[in-house]
Motif scaffolding. Structure first.
Motif, PDB file in Angstrom:
ATOM      1  N   VAL A   4       0.870  -1.168   0.000  1.00  0.00           N
ATOM      2  CA  VAL A   4       0.000   0.000   0.000  1.00  0.00           C
ATOM      3  C   VAL A   4       0.905   1.216   0.000  1.00  0.00           C
ATOM      4  O   VAL A   4       1.658   1.418   0.931  1.00  0.00           O
ATOM      5  N   GLY A   5       0.880   2.018  -1.044  1.00  0.00           N
ATOM      6  CA  GLY A   5       1.721   3.196  -1.079  1.00  0.00           C
ATOM      7  C   GLY A   5       0.925   4.477  -1.176  1.00  0.00           C
ATOM      8  O   GLY A   5       1.312   5.497  -0.649  1.00  0.00           O
ATOM      9  N   SER A   6      -0.192   4.399  -1.823  1.00  0.00           N
ATOM     10  CA  SER A   6      -0.969   5.609  -2.065  1.00  0.00           C
ATOM     11  C   SER A   6      -2.016   5.867  -0.995  1.00  0.00           C
ATOM     12  O   SER A   6      -2.775   6.800  -1.091  1.00  0.00           O
ATOM     13  N   GLU A   7      -2.062   5.005   0.020  1.00  0.00           N
ATOM     14  CA  GLU A   7      -3.114   5.128   1.021  1.00  0.00           C
ATOM     15  C   GLU A   7      -2.618   5.714   2.338  1.00  0.00           C
ATOM     16  O   GLU A   7      -3.284   5.615   3.354  1.00  0.00           O
ATOM     17  N   LEU A   8      -1.450   6.347   2.327  1.00  0.00           N
ATOM     18  CA  LEU A   8      -0.952   6.985   3.545  1.00  0.00           C
ATOM     19  C   LEU A   8      -1.907   8.058   4.026  1.00  0.00           C
ATOM     20  O   LEU A   8      -2.011   8.311   5.220  1.00  0.00           O
ATOM     21  N   TYR A  23       4.123   0.213   3.633  1.00  0.00           N
ATOM     22  CA  TYR A  23       3.985   1.606   3.230  1.00  0.00           C
ATOM     23  C   TYR A  23       5.360   2.112   2.818  1.00  0.00           C
ATOM     24  O   TYR A  23       6.297   2.069   3.614  1.00  0.00           O
ATOM     25  N   GLU A  24       5.506   2.533   1.585  1.00  0.00           N
ATOM     26  CA  GLU A  24       6.789   3.038   1.100  1.00  0.00           C
ATOM     27  C   GLU A  24       7.060   4.406   1.711  1.00  0.00           C
ATOM     28  O   GLU A  24       6.246   5.319   1.586  1.00  0.00           O
ATOM     29  N   LEU A  25       8.197   4.534   2.375  1.00  0.00           N
ATOM     30  CA  LEU A  25       8.552   5.794   3.027  1.00  0.00           C
ATOM     31  C   LEU A  25       9.702   6.507   2.338  1.00  0.00           C
ATOM     32  O   LEU A  25       9.999   7.648   2.658  1.00  0.00           O
ATOM     33  N   GLY A  26      10.381   5.846   1.421  1.00  0.00           N
ATOM     34  CA  GLY A  26      11.509   6.461   0.731  1.00  0.00           C
ATOM     35  C   GLY A  26      12.820   5.866   1.202  1.00  0.00           C
ATOM     36  O   GLY A  26      12.859   4.844   1.864  1.00  0.00           O
ATOM     37  N   ALA A  71      16.158   7.820  14.010  1.00  0.00           N
ATOM     38  CA  ALA A  71      15.916   9.215  13.636  1.00  0.00           C
ATOM     39  C   ALA A  71      15.750   9.344  12.119  1.00  0.00           C
ATOM     40  O   ALA A  71      14.892  10.096  11.644  1.00  0.00           O
ATOM     41  N   VAL A  72      16.542   8.599  11.357  1.00  0.00           N
ATOM     42  CA  VAL A  72      16.400   8.608   9.898  1.00  0.00           C
ATOM     43  C   VAL A  72      15.033   8.038   9.509  1.00  0.00           C
ATOM     44  O   VAL A  72      14.325   8.598   8.663  1.00  0.00           O
ATOM     45  N   PHE A  73      14.641   6.930  10.129  1.00  0.00           N
ATOM     46  CA  PHE A  73      13.318   6.362   9.873  1.00  0.00           C
ATOM     47  C   PHE A  73      12.224   7.395  10.160  1.00  0.00           C
ATOM     48  O   PHE A  73      11.297   7.563   9.376  1.00  0.00           O
ATOM     49  N   GLN A  74      12.343   8.066  11.293  1.00  0.00           N
ATOM     50  CA  GLN A  74      11.335   9.073  11.669  1.00  0.00           C
ATOM     51  C   GLN A  74      11.229  10.152  10.605  1.00  0.00           C
ATOM     52  O   GLN A  74      10.134  10.568  10.218  1.00  0.00           O
ATOM     53  N   THR A  79       8.224  12.745   6.360  1.00  0.00           N
ATOM     54  CA  THR A  79       8.223  13.275   4.995  1.00  0.00           C
ATOM     55  C   THR A  79       7.174  12.576   4.133  1.00  0.00           C
ATOM     56  O   THR A  79       6.417  13.223   3.413  1.00  0.00           O
ATOM     57  N   ALA A  80       7.093  11.246   4.236  1.00  0.00           N
ATOM     58  CA  ALA A  80       6.117  10.491   3.439  1.00  0.00           C
ATOM     59  C   ALA A  80       4.688  10.861   3.822  1.00  0.00           C
ATOM     60  O   ALA A  80       3.840  11.072   2.953  1.00  0.00           O
ATOM     61  N   PHE A  81       4.421  10.952   5.110  1.00  0.00           N
ATOM     62  CA  PHE A  81       3.066  11.293   5.544  1.00  0.00           C
ATOM     63  C   PHE A  81       2.719  12.737   5.190  1.00  0.00           C
ATOM     64  O   PHE A  81       1.586  13.029   4.835  1.00  0.00           O
ATOM     65  N   SER A  82       3.692  13.634   5.253  1.00  0.00           N
ATOM     66  CA  SER A  82       3.440  15.035   4.884  1.00  0.00           C
ATOM     67  C   SER A  82       3.088  15.153   3.405  1.00  0.00           C
ATOM     68  O   SER A  82       2.193  15.892   3.028  1.00  0.00           O
TER      69      SER A  82
END
Length: 111
Positions: A4-8, A23-26, A71-74, A79-82
């Protein structure tokens, strides 16, 4: 695993995460300079801060602290959720700029 990538944008709370979904975060490239800089301030173990000692150790090079990695994960998650337009909500407790943090270790025994 369900991708699921577009459903954030459907997520506002951790409880909204769907078990079994991805969920793809980058991605983010961590540099040696960044590892040693973070370590100097927050986690000065030789495996993070001293390249010569770290090379002779188990991993053969300096490695990022677990705290640094989180911290990098956060950052990637925020960024992905924004980008998705999600207003991620803080939990009931938060550390404010005037908060004093305390730490304690309690040993329950020895193996």
């Amino acid at each position: 695993m369900n991708r699921v990538g577009s459903e954030l944008s459907d997520l506002s709370f951790a409880d909204d995460l769907v078990v079994g979904s991805e969920y793809e975060l980058g991605d983010y490239l961590v540099t040696a300079k960044e590892i040693t800089g973070f370590a100097a301030q927050w986690d000065p173990l030789h495996i993070h801060a001293d390249e010569a000692l770290a090379i002779a150790g188990r991993f053969g090079s300096i490695i990022s602290s677990g705290v640094h990695t989180f911290a990098v994960f956060q950052r990637l998650a925020v960024t992905a959720f924004s980008r998705s337009g999600t207003a991620w909500q803080a939990g009931p407790y938060a550390t404010c700029s005037s908060s004093r943090l305390f730490a304690r270790i309690h040993s329950f025994g020895v193996r």
